[in-house]
Design a protein around this motif. Structure first.
Motif, mmCIF file in Angstrom:
data_model
loop_
_atom_site.group_PDB
_atom_site.id
_atom_site.type_symbol
_atom_site.label_atom_id
_atom_site.label_comp_id
_atom_site.label_asym_id
_atom_site.label_seq_id
_atom_site.Cartn_x
_atom_site.Cartn_y
_atom_site.Cartn_z
ATOM 1 N N PRO A 16 -7.615 -2.487 -5.130
ATOM 2 C CA PRO A 16 -6.720 -1.490 -5.701
ATOM 3 C C PRO A 16 -7.090 -0.084 -5.235
ATOM 4 C CG PRO A 16 -8.348 -2.146 -7.321
ATOM 5 C CD PRO A 16 -8.544 -3.033 -6.122
ATOM 6 N N VAL A 17 -6.173 0.845 -5.459
ATOM 7 C CA VAL A 17 -6.447 2.247 -5.146
ATOM 8 C C VAL A 17 -7.506 2.750 -6.127
ATOM 9 C CG1 VAL A 17 -4.572 3.199 -6.563
ATOM 10 C CG2 VAL A 17 -5.425 4.487 -4.605
ATOM 11 N N ILE A 18 -8.496 3.433 -5.594
ATOM 12 C CA ILE A 18 -9.591 3.971 -6.396
ATOM 13 C C ILE A 18 -9.371 5.457 -6.639
ATOM 14 C CG2 ILE A 18 -12.066 4.468 -6.387
ATOM 15 C CD1 ILE A 18 -12.338 1.893 -4.713
ATOM 16 N N ALA A 19 -8.817 6.128 -5.639
ATOM 17 C CA ALA A 19 -8.581 7.572 -5.736
ATOM 18 C C ALA A 19 -7.474 7.945 -4.765
ATOM 19 C CB ALA A 19 -9.857 8.338 -5.393
ATOM 20 N N VAL A 20 -6.886 9.098 -5.013
ATOM 21 C CA VAL A 20 -5.921 9.667 -4.082
ATOM 22 C C VAL A 20 -6.606 10.881 -3.466
ATOM 23 C CG1 VAL A 20 -3.658 10.720 -3.801
ATOM 24 C CG2 VAL A 20 -3.966 8.818 -5.409
ATOM 25 N N MET A 21 -6.719 10.887 -2.145
ATOM 26 C CA MET A 21 -7.418 11.946 -1.430
ATOM 27 C C MET A 21 -6.578 13.218 -1.394
ATOM 28 S SD MET A 21 -10.304 10.470 -0.539
ATOM 29 C CE MET A 21 -10.194 10.037 -2.243
ATOM 30 N N LEU A 22 -7.171 14.314 -0.961
ATOM 31 C CA LEU A 22 -6.481 15.597 -0.930
ATOM 32 C C LEU A 22 -5.275 15.610 0.009
ATOM 33 C CD1 LEU A 22 -9.502 18.078 -1.054
ATOM 34 C CD2 LEU A 22 -7.897 17.505 -2.892
ATOM 35 N N ASP A 23 -5.226 14.670 0.946
ATOM 36 C CA ASP A 23 -4.066 14.591 1.834
ATOM 37 C C ASP A 23 -2.957 13.721 1.232
ATOM 38 O OD1 ASP A 23 -5.184 12.068 2.153
ATOM 39 O OD2 ASP A 23 -5.210 12.141 4.345
ATOM 40 N N GLY A 24 -3.160 13.233 -0.005
ATOM 41 C CA GLY A 24 -2.142 12.436 -0.681
ATOM 42 C C GLY A 24 -2.204 10.951 -0.393
ATOM 43 N N ARG A 25 -3.137 10.528 0.448
ATOM 44 C CA ARG A 25 -3.260 9.108 0.783
ATOM 45 C C ARG A 25 -4.295 8.436 -0.116
ATOM 46 N NH1 ARG A 25 -2.415 11.475 6.188
ATOM 47 N NH2 ARG A 25 -0.483 10.573 6.980
ATOM 48 N N GLY A 26 -4.120 7.140 -0.325
ATOM 49 C CA GLY A 26 -4.998 6.404 -1.209
ATOM 50 C C GLY A 26 -6.305 5.989 -0.559
ATOM 51 N N LEU A 27 -7.353 5.962 -1.386
ATOM 52 C CA LEU A 27 -8.645 5.399 -1.008
ATOM 53 C C LEU A 27 -8.771 4.091 -1.773
ATOM 54 C CD1 LEU A 27 -11.508 5.501 0.257
ATOM 55 C CD2 LEU A 27 -12.232 6.741 -1.807
ATOM 56 N N TYR A 28 -8.955 2.995 -1.043
ATOM 57 C CA TYR A 28 -9.016 1.660 -1.614
ATOM 58 C C TYR A 28 -10.426 1.107 -1.481
ATOM 59 C CZ TYR A 28 -3.964 1.902 -1.768
ATOM 60 O OH TYR A 28 -2.684 2.287 -2.057
ATOM 61 N N GLY A 29 -10.721 0.060 -2.237
ATOM 62 C CA GLY A 29 -12.004 -0.624 -2.126
ATOM 63 C C GLY A 29 -12.154 -1.258 -0.752
ATOM 64 N N LYS A 30 -13.172 -2.087 -0.598
ATOM 65 C CA LYS A 30 -13.494 -2.595 0.735
ATOM 66 C C LYS A 30 -12.689 -3.808 1.185
ATOM 67 C CE LYS A 30 -17.471 -5.316 0.841
ATOM 68 N NZ LYS A 30 -18.927 -5.427 0.908
ATOM 69 N N TRP A 31 -11.885 -4.412 0.318
ATOM 70 C CA TRP A 31 -11.178 -5.643 0.688
ATOM 71 C C TRP A 31 -9.766 -5.387 1.174
ATOM 72 C CZ3 TRP A 31 -14.915 -8.581 1.423
ATOM 73 C CH2 TRP A 31 -15.998 -8.608 0.566
ATOM 74 N N GLU A 32 -9.440 -6.042 2.268
ATOM 75 C CA GLU A 32 -8.104 -5.960 2.844
ATOM 76 C C GLU A 32 -7.219 -7.068 2.297
ATOM 77 O OE1 GLU A 32 -5.093 -4.287 5.083
ATOM 78 O OE2 GLU A 32 -7.034 -3.506 4.503
ATOM 79 N N GLY A 33 -7.811 -8.115 1.834
ATOM 80 C CA GLY A 33 -7.075 -9.273 1.318
ATOM 81 C C GLY A 33 -7.687 -10.548 1.856
ATOM 82 N N ASN A 34 -7.495 -11.635 1.144
ATOM 83 C CA ASN A 34 -8.045 -12.930 1.530
ATOM 84 C C ASN A 34 -9.557 -12.902 1.717
ATOM 85 O OD1 ASN A 34 -5.468 -14.116 1.522
ATOM 86 N ND2 ASN A 34 -5.094 -13.336 3.588
ATOM 87 N N GLY A 35 -10.245 -12.035 0.965
ATOM 88 C CA GLY A 35 -11.699 -11.958 1.040
ATOM 89 C C GLY A 35 -12.234 -11.337 2.313
#
Length: 161
Positions: A16-35
């Motif tokens: 999931p999104v952890i934070a929204v950076m100053l440029d408006g884009r999301g910072l997500y955890g380390k997983w892209e999907g499917n482990g």
């Protein structure tokens, strides 16, 4: 580490999104999907790919440029992307062009490594920035001298009066 981001299985969803950076884009955890972790991050630690919706942070599901947390530098974001090369990232920061900000860092492996203090550009498409982070790119450091602290003996106060 963000313990909530480390539920690994072959069916683990995109972090999931952890934070929204100053440029408006999301910072997500380390997983892209499917482990799996993302393999195509740019020098800013981001890429274009599918993200889950998060109404609390105003994120719609879809393919967008976003950042990931990683186990290696820059760990969160290195710059506001996207960028197409390490050189493009380095051109955003004058600090990357000077060696006056170089520190020598003692590592747990007993070696010392040079570290470009203010240059945040680390990797691009899995290629390590060995010009500024040789110690983090698999290079061998300089052997450290014995830095074990030698303390004076403790004086006993027993029997003093």
């Amino acid at each position: 580490k963000l313990a909530c981001e480390y539920d690994v299985s072959s069916s683990a969803p995109h972090s999931p999104v952890i934070a929204v950076m100053l440029d408006g884009r999301g910072l997500y955890g380390k997983w892209e999907g499917n482990g799996a972790t993302p393999t195509n991050l740019d020098a800013c630690n981001g890429h274009i790919g599918p993200v889950p919706a998060d109404s609390g942070n105003g994120v719609s599901a879809g393919d967008v440029y976003h950042y990931h947390i990683t186990d290696n530098p820059p760990f969160t974001i290195g710059c506001f992307g996207p960028v197409d090369s390490l050189a493009a990232c380095e051109s955003l920061y004058t600090e990357c062009a000077t060696s006056t900000n170089t520190l020598t860092i003692a590592a747990l492996d007993g070696f010392a490594y040079p570290y470009q203090q203010w240059c945040t550009c680390y990797q691009h498409q899995g290629t390590c920035n060995s010009a500024h982070f040789p110690g983090l790119c698999g290079a061998t450091g300089t052997a450290l001298a014995d830095t074990t602290p030698h303390l004076p003996p403790v004086r006993s106060t027993t029997g003093l009066g």
